[in-house]
Design a protein around this motif. Structure first.
Motif, PDB file in Angstrom:
ATOM      1  N   VAL A 168      48.384  34.713  33.636  1.00 47.78           N
ATOM      2  CA  VAL A 168      47.124  35.045  34.303  1.00 47.78           C
ATOM      3  C   VAL A 168      45.984  34.199  33.738  1.00 47.78           C
ATOM      4  O   VAL A 168      45.166  33.640  34.490  1.00 47.78           O
ATOM      5  CB  VAL A 168      46.813  36.546  34.154  1.00 47.78           C
ATOM      6  CG1 VAL A 168      45.430  36.865  34.718  1.00 47.78           C
ATOM      7  CG2 VAL A 168      47.869  37.390  34.860  1.00 47.78           C
ATOM      8  N   ALA A 169      45.915  34.067  32.425  1.00 49.87           N
ATOM      9  CA  ALA A 169      44.859  33.252  31.801  1.00 49.87           C
ATOM     10  C   ALA A 169      44.966  31.797  32.257  1.00 49.87           C
ATOM     11  O   ALA A 169      43.945  31.129  32.474  1.00 49.87           O
ATOM     12  CB  ALA A 169      44.950  33.352  30.283  1.00 49.87           C
ATOM     13  N   GLY A 170      46.194  31.309  32.433  1.00 51.20           N
ATOM     14  CA  GLY A 170      46.376  29.959  32.941  1.00 51.20           C
ATOM     15  C   GLY A 170      45.862  29.793  34.348  1.00 51.20           C
ATOM     16  O   GLY A 170      45.268  28.757  34.699  1.00 51.20           O
ATOM     17  N   GLN A 171      46.071  30.819  35.182  1.00 56.05           N
ATOM     18  CA  GLN A 171      45.547  30.788  36.547  1.00 56.05           C
ATOM     19  C   GLN A 171      44.016  30.799  36.547  1.00 56.05           C
ATOM     20  O   GLN A 171      43.375  30.095  37.338  1.00 56.05           O
ATOM     21  CB  GLN A 171      46.073  31.990  37.347  1.00 56.05           C
ATOM     22  CG  GLN A 171      47.568  31.965  37.617  1.00 56.05           C
ATOM     23  CD  GLN A 171      47.964  30.798  38.497  1.00 56.05           C
ATOM     24  OE1 GLN A 171      47.345  30.526  39.522  1.00 56.05           O
ATOM     25  NE2 GLN A 171      49.005  30.093  38.086  1.00 56.05           N
ATOM     26  N   ILE A 208      36.724  42.080  39.148  1.00 53.90           N
ATOM     27  CA  ILE A 208      36.297  40.741  38.716  1.00 53.90           C
ATOM     28  C   ILE A 208      34.898  40.430  39.245  1.00 53.90           C
ATOM     29  O   ILE A 208      34.045  39.898  38.519  1.00 53.90           O
ATOM     30  CB  ILE A 208      37.312  39.688  39.182  1.00 53.90           C
ATOM     31  CG1 ILE A 208      38.648  39.891  38.463  1.00 53.90           C
ATOM     32  CG2 ILE A 208      36.779  38.266  38.941  1.00 53.90           C
ATOM     33  CD1 ILE A 208      39.789  39.066  39.041  1.00 53.90           C
ATOM     34  N   SER A 209      34.652  40.778  40.490  1.00 56.18           N
ATOM     35  CA  SER A 209      33.325  40.539  41.069  1.00 56.18           C
ATOM     36  C   SER A 209      32.250  41.317  40.320  1.00 56.18           C
ATOM     37  O   SER A 209      31.183  40.785  40.001  1.00 56.18           O
ATOM     38  CB  SER A 209      33.331  40.932  42.550  1.00 56.18           C
ATOM     39  OG  SER A 209      34.256  40.159  43.284  1.00 56.18           O
ATOM     40  N   VAL A 255      39.618  37.170  32.699  1.00 58.13           N
ATOM     41  CA  VAL A 255      38.339  36.692  33.220  1.00 58.13           C
ATOM     42  C   VAL A 255      37.233  36.859  32.182  1.00 58.13           C
ATOM     43  O   VAL A 255      36.420  35.946  31.962  1.00 58.13           O
ATOM     44  CB  VAL A 255      37.986  37.437  34.523  1.00 58.13           C
ATOM     45  CG1 VAL A 255      36.540  37.159  34.939  1.00 58.13           C
ATOM     46  CG2 VAL A 255      38.940  37.031  35.641  1.00 58.13           C
ATOM     47  N   VAL A 256      37.186  37.997  31.510  1.00 60.38           N
ATOM     48  CA  VAL A 256      36.164  38.229  30.480  1.00 60.38           C
ATOM     49  C   VAL A 256      36.355  37.255  29.325  1.00 60.38           C
ATOM     50  O   VAL A 256      35.380  36.717  28.778  1.00 60.38           O
ATOM     51  CB  VAL A 256      36.211  39.698  29.999  1.00 60.38           C
ATOM     52  CG1 VAL A 256      35.331  39.890  28.764  1.00 60.38           C
ATOM     53  CG2 VAL A 256      35.738  40.638  31.106  1.00 60.38           C
ATOM     54  N   ASP A 257      37.599  36.997  28.943  1.00 57.47           N
ATOM     55  CA  ASP A 257      37.854  36.033  27.870  1.00 57.47           C
ATOM     56  C   ASP A 257      37.329  34.643  28.249  1.00 57.47           C
ATOM     57  O   ASP A 257      36.788  33.924  27.398  1.00 57.47           O
ATOM     58  CB  ASP A 257      39.360  35.958  27.569  1.00 57.47           C
ATOM     59  CG  ASP A 257      39.856  37.138  26.747  1.00 57.47           C
ATOM     60  OD1 ASP A 257      39.015  37.844  26.150  1.00 57.47           O
ATOM     61  OD2 ASP A 257      41.081  37.356  26.699  1.00 57.47           O
ATOM     62  N   TRP A 258      37.505  34.246  29.510  1.00 56.61           N
ATOM     63  CA  TRP A 258      36.986  32.933  29.926  1.00 56.61           C
ATOM     64  C   TRP A 258      35.465  32.903  29.802  1.00 56.61           C
ATOM     65  O   TRP A 258      34.891  31.931  29.292  1.00 56.61           O
ATOM     66  CB  TRP A 258      37.397  32.631  31.366  1.00 56.61           C
ATOM     67  CG  TRP A 258      37.034  31.228  31.763  1.00 56.61           C
ATOM     68  CD1 TRP A 258      37.820  30.112  31.669  1.00 56.61           C
ATOM     69  CD2 TRP A 258      35.757  30.783  32.255  1.00 56.61           C
ATOM     70  NE1 TRP A 258      37.124  28.994  32.069  1.00 56.61           N
ATOM     71  CE2 TRP A 258      35.853  29.374  32.432  1.00 56.61           C
ATOM     72  CE3 TRP A 258      34.564  31.414  32.560  1.00 56.61           C
ATOM     73  CZ2 TRP A 258      34.784  28.608  32.912  1.00 56.61           C
ATOM     74  CZ3 TRP A 258      33.494  30.647  33.009  1.00 56.61           C
ATOM     75  CH2 TRP A 258      33.608  29.258  33.185  1.00 56.61           C
ATOM     76  N   LEU A 259      34.791  33.959  30.257  1.00 56.73           N
ATOM     77  CA  LEU A 259      33.332  34.014  30.166  1.00 56.73           C
ATOM     78  C   LEU A 259      32.871  33.969  28.709  1.00 56.73           C
ATOM     79  O   LEU A 259      31.841  33.367  28.391  1.00 56.73           O
ATOM     80  CB  LEU A 259      32.813  35.281  30.843  1.00 56.73           C
ATOM     81  CG  LEU A 259      32.793  35.260  32.367  1.00 56.73           C
ATOM     82  CD1 LEU A 259      32.638  36.666  32.918  1.00 56.73           C
ATOM     83  CD2 LEU A 259      31.678  34.370  32.883  1.00 56.73           C
ATOM     84  N   ALA A 260      33.636  34.606  27.824  1.00 59.93           N
ATOM     85  CA  ALA A 260      33.249  34.650  26.410  1.00 59.93           C
ATOM     86  C   ALA A 260      33.346  33.281  25.753  1.00 59.93           C
ATOM     87  O   ALA A 260      32.554  32.957  24.855  1.00 59.93           O
ATOM     88  CB  ALA A 260      34.137  35.653  25.667  1.00 59.93           C
ATOM     89  N   ARG A 261      34.294  32.444  26.194  1.00 58.68           N
ATOM     90  CA  ARG A 261      34.500  31.168  25.514  1.00 58.68           C
ATOM     91  C   ARG A 261      33.986  29.952  26.290  1.00 58.68           C
ATOM     92  O   ARG A 261      34.096  28.822  25.809  1.00 58.68           O
ATOM     93  CB  ARG A 261      35.991  30.979  25.210  1.00 58.68           C
ATOM     94  CG  ARG A 261      36.867  30.739  26.409  1.00 58.68           C
ATOM     95  CD  ARG A 261      38.301  30.400  26.011  1.00 58.68           C
ATOM     96  NE  ARG A 261      39.056  29.885  27.132  1.00 58.68           N
ATOM     97  CZ  ARG A 261      39.752  30.614  27.985  1.00 58.68           C
ATOM     98  NH1 ARG A 261      39.788  31.932  27.833  1.00 58.68           N
ATOM     99  NH2 ARG A 261      40.408  30.052  28.978  1.00 58.68           N
TER     100      ARG A 261
END
Length: 400
Positions: free
Chosen positions: A114-117, A247-248, A361-367
């Motif tokens: 999922v993180a890869g997507q 997610i939205s 999704v939250v992890d992407w926003l954090a980094r």
């Protein structure tokens, strides 16, 4: 003199726009409100969390209820077949069969995929310098994941999308007459499509949900094909609708509360807390309903058997008797006993999957190298049952 209960109208424009002021009014008026014909409404956290587990309340409705809510058409028998609207022992039977494909340990093992997507979708958006969160991330991510789990080919996913969106209308507490035909047509189209996939998997099994269900069908004579097909349709819909909204909401809430986004980026270990807070702050599903099988007393009033009891999840999640500063977003909130996944036997089957996708999704926003910025108005998609979005336009920067 006994106070006359307040009336809750789920089609009130204020509810469709931003329901929390209305919820507060309903809570303040008492523990029980009137709903539509034959409906009562509970809005307090203590009541909702308890009633979600009350075995006197069921999720299996008479055929007449579906006809009243949806009109005449194929959505009615679809709703009577799916696991969501069954009670034990039928519900227990279907949930046991499906659990193998949606078990929490299996869903957690999906995090890397999922993180890869997420990275792939966001890399494309970064190269453009902008994205619409709904159409470029919140919809394609969960659709890709659930299609992979179920076994829907890549080439068909865009064709399936509009019909799945139409199907959402069938799950409203009461479907407006002008929206009923779309829901019925969506059921017909999706049934035909899934039937074709099931027939293909029957001759060429794969490592997916459809093949797992077909294996169970061979070993379980009482598992009929029409019910199997309808439950695959339901799982496809349920696998993305709630998560798309989660997610939205995550992007909308953090972009309109920049101090919380800053806090997340300073303390990325708060990601799990943040997902729970998004679920509480603006629950993807705002209400669920139960069929009263035996009389239930609430605050001195008896809700008779045969009535519908609406449990306002969104109102319970903003109850000041249970949550400090309930209308504020607080990603440090802990504990966070939100009721957004329901409870009891009907606790959301896909909860673990939604948490994995929300966390990625939250992890992407954090980094992210640079925080995203809104570059236009956030537009809602009006819905009685879901807190949905039509557009969240965002500007992205690569950073240095």
């Amino acid at each position: 003199m006994r106070q006359i209960p307040a009336k809750f109208d789920s089609n009130d424009p204020r509810v469709l726009d931003s329901p929390y002021t209305v919820y507060a009014e309903v809570r303040e008026s008492g523990r029980l409100a009137r709903g539509a014909a034959g409906q009562w409404v509970a809005s307090h956290h203590a009541d909702v969390s308890r009633l979600l587990k009350d075995r006197r309340l069921g999720h299996q409705y008479p055929a007449e209820y579906h006809e009243f809510s949806n009109g005449t058409g194929p959505a009615n028998d679809f709703l009577q077949r799916i696991v969501l609207d069954q009670d034990p022992p039928t519900h227990t039977f279907w949930r046991r069969i499906m659990h193998h494909s949606f078990s929490p340990p299996l869903m957690r093992r999906l995090y890397g995929y999922v993180a890869g997507q997420v990275d792939e979708l966001m890399s494309s958006a970064l190269s453009r310098g902008h994205l619409d969160v709904v159409s470029d991330l919140a919809f394609p991510l969960p659709v890709t994941v659930v299609c992979e789990l179920i076994g829907i080919p890549d080439v068909d996913r865009e064709a399936v999308r509009p019909h799945a969106v139409e199907l959402a209308k069938a799950f409203a507490l009461y479907v407006r007459s002008e929206e009923r035909q779309g829901a019925h047509e969506a059921v017909t189209w999706l049934r035909d499509y899934i039937t074709t996939l099931v027939e293909e998997r029957a001759s060429r099994p794969a490592d997916d949900l459809i093949s797992n269900l077909l294996a169970a069908e061979r070993e379980t004579p009482e598992l009929d094909r029409a019910t199997l097909i309808d439950n695959v349709v339901f799982l496809f819909f349920a696998g993305f609708e709630t998560t798309t909204n989660l997610i939205s909401t995550t992007w909308s809430a953090l972009l309109t509360n920049p101090e919380q986004l800053r806090l997340l980026r300073e303390r990325p270990e708060l990601a799990e807390n943040a997902v729970a807070e998004m679920l509480r702050y603006d629950a993807p599903i705002q209400a669920t309903a139960r069929y009263v099988r035996e009389p239930v007393e609430i605050d001195g009033r008896t809700v008779r058997a045969g009535r519908i009891l609406v449990l306002l999840l969104g109102a319970a999640n903003h109850d000041p008797a249970r949550f400090d500063r309930p209308d504020e977003l607080d990603i440090t909130r802990d504990p966070n006993p939100h009721v957004s996944f329901g409870g009891g036997p009907h606790h959301c089957l896909g909860a673990a999957l939604a948490l994995v996708e929300g966390r990625a999704v939250v992890d992407w926003l954090a980094r992210a190298a640079e925080p995203p910025r809104l570059n236009g108005p956030i537009i809602r998609r009006p819905s009685v049952s879901f807190r949905s979005y039509r557009s969240i336009p965002v500007t992205l920067c690569h950073g240095r």
